[in-house]
Scaffold this motif. Structure first.
Motif, mmCIF file in Angstrom:
data_model
loop_
_atom_site.group_PDB
_atom_site.id
_atom_site.type_symbol
_atom_site.label_atom_id
_atom_site.label_comp_id
_atom_site.label_asym_id
_atom_site.label_seq_id
_atom_site.Cartn_x
_atom_site.Cartn_y
_atom_site.Cartn_z
ATOM 1 N N ASP A 25 53.543 -59.620 13.867
ATOM 2 C CA ASP A 25 53.453 -61.008 14.336
ATOM 3 C C ASP A 25 53.639 -61.077 15.857
ATOM 4 O OD1 ASP A 25 56.114 -60.389 14.575
ATOM 5 O OD2 ASP A 25 56.853 -62.046 13.336
ATOM 6 N N TRP A 26 53.408 -59.958 16.531
ATOM 7 C CA TRP A 26 53.597 -59.879 17.978
ATOM 8 C C TRP A 26 52.539 -60.684 18.721
ATOM 9 C CZ3 TRP A 26 54.005 -53.811 18.617
ATOM 10 C CH2 TRP A 26 55.088 -53.339 17.871
ATOM 11 N N GLU A 27 52.923 -61.118 19.936
ATOM 12 C CA GLU A 27 51.949 -61.618 20.897
ATOM 13 C C GLU A 27 51.394 -60.403 21.644
ATOM 14 O OE1 GLU A 27 50.895 -64.957 21.638
ATOM 15 O OE2 GLU A 27 51.800 -65.194 19.654
ATOM 16 N N ILE A 28 50.087 -60.343 21.792
ATOM 17 C CA ILE A 28 49.429 -59.159 22.344
ATOM 18 C C ILE A 28 48.780 -59.516 23.673
ATOM 19 C CG2 ILE A 28 47.639 -57.421 21.939
ATOM 20 C CD1 ILE A 28 48.081 -58.278 18.855
ATOM 21 N N TYR A 29 49.118 -58.762 24.695
ATOM 22 C CA TYR A 29 48.556 -58.955 26.029
ATOM 23 C C TYR A 29 47.737 -57.712 26.375
ATOM 24 C CZ TYR A 29 51.756 -62.868 26.387
ATOM 25 O OH TYR A 29 52.410 -64.055 26.163
ATOM 26 N N GLY A 30 46.491 -57.925 26.715
ATOM 27 C CA GLY A 30 45.610 -56.807 27.005
ATOM 28 C C GLY A 30 45.267 -56.748 28.482
ATOM 29 N N LEU A 31 45.616 -55.646 29.119
ATOM 30 C CA LEU A 31 45.280 -55.457 30.531
ATOM 31 C C LEU A 31 43.844 -54.974 30.657
ATOM 32 C CD1 LEU A 31 46.141 -55.195 33.567
ATOM 33 C CD2 LEU A 31 46.687 -52.799 33.042
ATOM 34 N N LEU A 56 44.350 -62.006 27.561
ATOM 35 C CA LEU A 56 43.918 -61.034 28.559
ATOM 36 C C LEU A 56 44.665 -61.273 29.862
ATOM 37 C CD1 LEU A 56 40.031 -60.857 28.062
ATOM 38 C CD2 LEU A 56 41.815 -59.428 27.033
ATOM 39 N N VAL A 57 45.097 -60.187 30.473
ATOM 40 C CA VAL A 57 45.706 -60.245 31.801
ATOM 41 C C VAL A 57 44.928 -59.285 32.687
ATOM 42 C CG1 VAL A 57 47.995 -60.973 31.075
ATOM 43 C CG2 VAL A 57 47.450 -58.544 31.057
ATOM 44 N N TYR A 58 44.744 -59.661 33.929
ATOM 45 C CA TYR A 58 43.849 -58.913 34.792
ATOM 46 C C TYR A 58 44.643 -58.138 35.845
ATOM 47 C CZ TYR A 58 40.295 -61.653 32.518
ATOM 48 O OH TYR A 58 39.494 -62.218 31.546
ATOM 49 N N GLY A 59 44.233 -56.908 36.026
ATOM 50 C CA GLY A 59 44.886 -56.052 37.004
ATOM 51 C C GLY A 59 44.141 -54.740 37.111
ATOM 52 N N ARG A 62 45.121 -49.060 40.056
ATOM 53 C CA ARG A 62 45.129 -48.560 41.432
ATOM 54 C C ARG A 62 45.729 -49.560 42.402
ATOM 55 N NH1 ARG A 62 38.889 -46.933 41.305
ATOM 56 N NH2 ARG A 62 38.923 -49.043 40.445
ATOM 57 N N ASP A 63 46.248 -50.665 41.906
ATOM 58 C CA ASP A 63 46.788 -51.733 42.741
ATOM 59 C C ASP A 63 48.228 -52.020 42.308
ATOM 60 O OD1 ASP A 63 47.505 -54.272 43.801
ATOM 61 O OD2 ASP A 63 45.407 -54.843 43.976
ATOM 62 N N SER A 64 49.191 -51.604 43.122
ATOM 63 C CA SER A 64 50.601 -51.761 42.759
ATOM 64 C C SER A 64 50.991 -53.219 42.578
ATOM 65 C CB SER A 64 51.495 -51.129 43.837
ATOM 66 O OG SER A 64 51.251 -49.748 43.944
ATOM 67 N N LEU A 65 50.472 -54.089 43.435
ATOM 68 C CA LEU A 65 50.826 -55.499 43.336
ATOM 69 C C LEU A 65 50.354 -56.094 42.016
ATOM 70 C CD1 LEU A 65 50.168 -56.791 46.964
ATOM 71 C CD2 LEU A 65 52.361 -56.334 45.866
ATOM 72 N N SER A 66 49.171 -55.708 41.593
ATOM 73 C CA SER A 66 48.674 -56.256 40.331
ATOM 74 C C SER A 66 49.514 -55.753 39.161
ATOM 75 C CB SER A 66 47.193 -55.927 40.125
ATOM 76 O OG SER A 66 46.989 -54.587 39.737
ATOM 77 N N MET A 67 49.980 -54.509 39.201
ATOM 78 C CA MET A 67 50.850 -54.004 38.145
ATOM 79 C C MET A 67 52.177 -54.762 38.131
ATOM 80 S SD MET A 67 49.276 -51.759 36.347
ATOM 81 C CE MET A 67 47.975 -52.972 36.569
ATOM 82 N N ASP A 68 52.713 -55.015 39.299
ATOM 83 C CA ASP A 68 53.939 -55.810 39.392
ATOM 84 C C ASP A 68 53.744 -57.189 38.770
ATOM 85 O OD1 ASP A 68 55.403 -53.851 40.779
ATOM 86 O OD2 ASP A 68 56.337 -55.398 42.021
ATOM 87 N N ASN A 69 52.650 -57.826 39.149
ATOM 88 C CA ASN A 69 52.409 -59.190 38.671
ATOM 89 C C ASN A 69 52.220 -59.239 37.164
ATOM 90 O OD1 ASN A 69 52.586 -60.280 41.249
ATOM 91 N ND2 ASN A 69 50.382 -60.082 41.648
ATOM 92 N N VAL A 70 51.464 -58.279 36.632
ATOM 93 C CA VAL A 70 51.215 -58.255 35.186
ATOM 94 C C VAL A 70 52.523 -58.086 34.425
ATOM 95 C CG1 VAL A 70 50.243 -56.855 33.319
ATOM 96 C CG2 VAL A 70 48.807 -57.540 35.247
ATOM 97 N N VAL A 71 53.313 -57.089 34.803
ATOM 98 C CA VAL A 71 54.550 -56.818 34.073
ATOM 99 C C VAL A 71 55.525 -57.981 34.215
ATOM 100 C CG1 VAL A 71 56.575 -55.312 33.956
ATOM 101 C CG2 VAL A 71 54.289 -54.320 34.198
ATOM 102 N N LYS A 72 55.640 -58.550 35.417
ATOM 103 C CA LYS A 72 56.548 -59.683 35.643
ATOM 104 C C LYS A 72 56.135 -60.899 34.823
ATOM 105 C CE LYS A 72 56.298 -61.499 39.693
ATOM 106 N NZ LYS A 72 56.432 -61.703 41.156
ATOM 107 N N ASP A 73 54.821 -61.119 34.690
ATOM 108 C CA ASP A 73 54.340 -62.281 33.935
ATOM 109 C C ASP A 73 54.473 -62.082 32.422
ATOM 110 O OD1 ASP A 73 53.725 -63.500 36.309
ATOM 111 O OD2 ASP A 73 51.568 -63.076 36.205
ATOM 112 N N VAL A 74 54.197 -60.858 31.949
ATOM 113 C CA VAL A 74 54.200 -60.608 30.504
ATOM 114 C C VAL A 74 55.602 -60.303 29.987
ATOM 115 C CG1 VAL A 74 53.342 -59.088 28.666
ATOM 116 C CG2 VAL A 74 51.804 -59.816 30.515
ATOM 117 N N MET A 75 56.374 -59.495 30.715
ATOM 118 C CA MET A 75 57.695 -59.038 30.283
ATOM 119 C C MET A 75 57.622 -58.447 28.876
ATOM 120 S SD MET A 75 59.711 -59.558 32.873
ATOM 121 C CE MET A 75 61.388 -59.592 32.259
ATOM 122 N N PRO A 76 56.863 -57.366 28.711
ATOM 123 C CA PRO A 76 56.602 -56.830 27.358
ATOM 124 C C PRO A 76 57.819 -56.136 26.747
ATOM 125 C CG PRO A 76 55.695 -55.372 29.014
ATOM 126 C CD PRO A 76 56.195 -56.581 29.756
#
Length: 340
Positions: A25-31, A56-59, A62-76
């Protein structure tokens, strides 16, 4: 619970999304990257549009900022790191892109996870290609199968990048106490397999020949490499069990199927399923030959099987039939494909 799948638009990522939707029953976020083709998740588009458990989350790795933003927004709570430059032959032409995406990209993701969700349970997907060219003598010492302690001998820039991926994952577990496990998945295939891989390009060529789109000649590379085949649907079940069945930080596992044969024997089986099998010939294409090939890929999977009780369930014959039918369906729908 929230799961982040990097590379959700790939064969494995899309099947993993299917598995998690059905069994959790998880919420699934796909990068994915903004330009990633969505063919493999087209059946999930309605769920994505309606924000029904899959997002869907976009990142870009090869882009450190996008990885930061994705993880901070999703908090998996769970992370399945599948995204990669995954084609060995391409890595000979683009080694630096392969190394950056796969090694440094994994580091960027793990750094972001360390910063924002250090208690996440993380699967880092390496590859059986890390073992590379295992000699017959070394294989005999291990009882004819490759165990986890086999020496790395990568045979392509891709394989080298996966050695780095493997070691980076284990480093973050040991140095920072993160729950990171790495897997060395041996050949796995099935519906949605990219057409640059041997069994999938064979199936696609057969389907195109049956439809009268190309001459009855299948172009091939090295048919003598030995491979152990698993079904992608068994693979994603293994990945789910990896993160939910007593995950042990820093552990590393071989995962693979139970059916071993030469690439040429696999091709012969696909041909046996064709309505035109007696009219199709085979032609060696020099462009399909790797400069070096990992040619003895037989896994010892007992460590993982003992840990969580996983075993492959889908037989080789069903995998090949489903792969061929996948290409037949796409071609019958009028889709156009490169002849490769």
């Amino acid at each position: 619970m929230k799961a982040l799948i990097t590379g959700i638009t790939g064969m494995v990522g899309s099947h993993l999304a299917d598995y998690l939707i059905e069994h959790t029953d998880w919420e699934i976020y796909g990068l994915c990257r903004w330009r990633s083709p969505l063919d493999n998740i087209s059946h999930l588009i309605d769920n994505i549009n309606n924000k029904n458990r899959i997002h869907l989350v976009y990142g870009d790795l090869r882009d450190s900022l996008s990885m930061d933003n994705v993880v901070k927004d999703v908090m998996p709570d769970y992370v399945f790191h599948l995204a990669a430059q995954s084609y060995p032959k391409t890595s000979f032409d683009a080694p630096l892109d392969t190394l950056d995406t796969n090694i440094q990209g994994t580091t960027r993701l793990l750094e972001a996870l360390k910063k924002y969700t250090p208690k996440a349970i993380i699967h880092v997907c390496a590859s059986s290609e890390v073992f590379g060219r295992v000699s017959k003598e070394k294989l005999e010492e291990m009882g004819g199968i490759i165990n986890e302690e086999c020496t790395f001998h990568p045979a392509s820039p891709y394989a080298i990048s996966k050695v780095g991926t493997d070691l980076v994952g284990r480093y973050y577990a040991e140095a920072f106490g993160m729950t990171v496990m790495t897997t060395r998945m041996f050949t796995h295939t099935g519906p949605r397999r990219g057409d640059v891989f041997a069994e999938s390009t064979f199936a696609k060529q057969i389907a195109m020949i049956e439809a009268g789109l190309i001459p009855p000649v299948i172009k091939v590379g090295n048919l003598d490499s030995l491979r152990t085949f698993a079904d992608v649907r068994d693979a994603v079940r293994a990945y789910y069990m990896l993160v939910t069945e007593n995950p042990i930080p820093g552990e590393y596992y071989n995962i693979g199927g139970a059916y071993t044969c030469k690439v040429g024997e696999m091709l012969n089986y696909l041909l046996s399923l064709s309505t035109l099998k007696d009219k199709i010939s085979i032609e060696i294409d020099p462009e399909r030959i790797r400069p070096i090939d990992a040619d003895l890929q037989i896994p010892d999977t007992r460590k993982f099987e003992k840990h969580c009780g996983w075993k492959p369930e889908i037989c080789f014959e069903k995998t090949m039939q489903d792969l061929l039918d996948y290409w037949r369906k796409r071609i019958a729908n009028g889709e156009k494909f490169l002849q490769r």
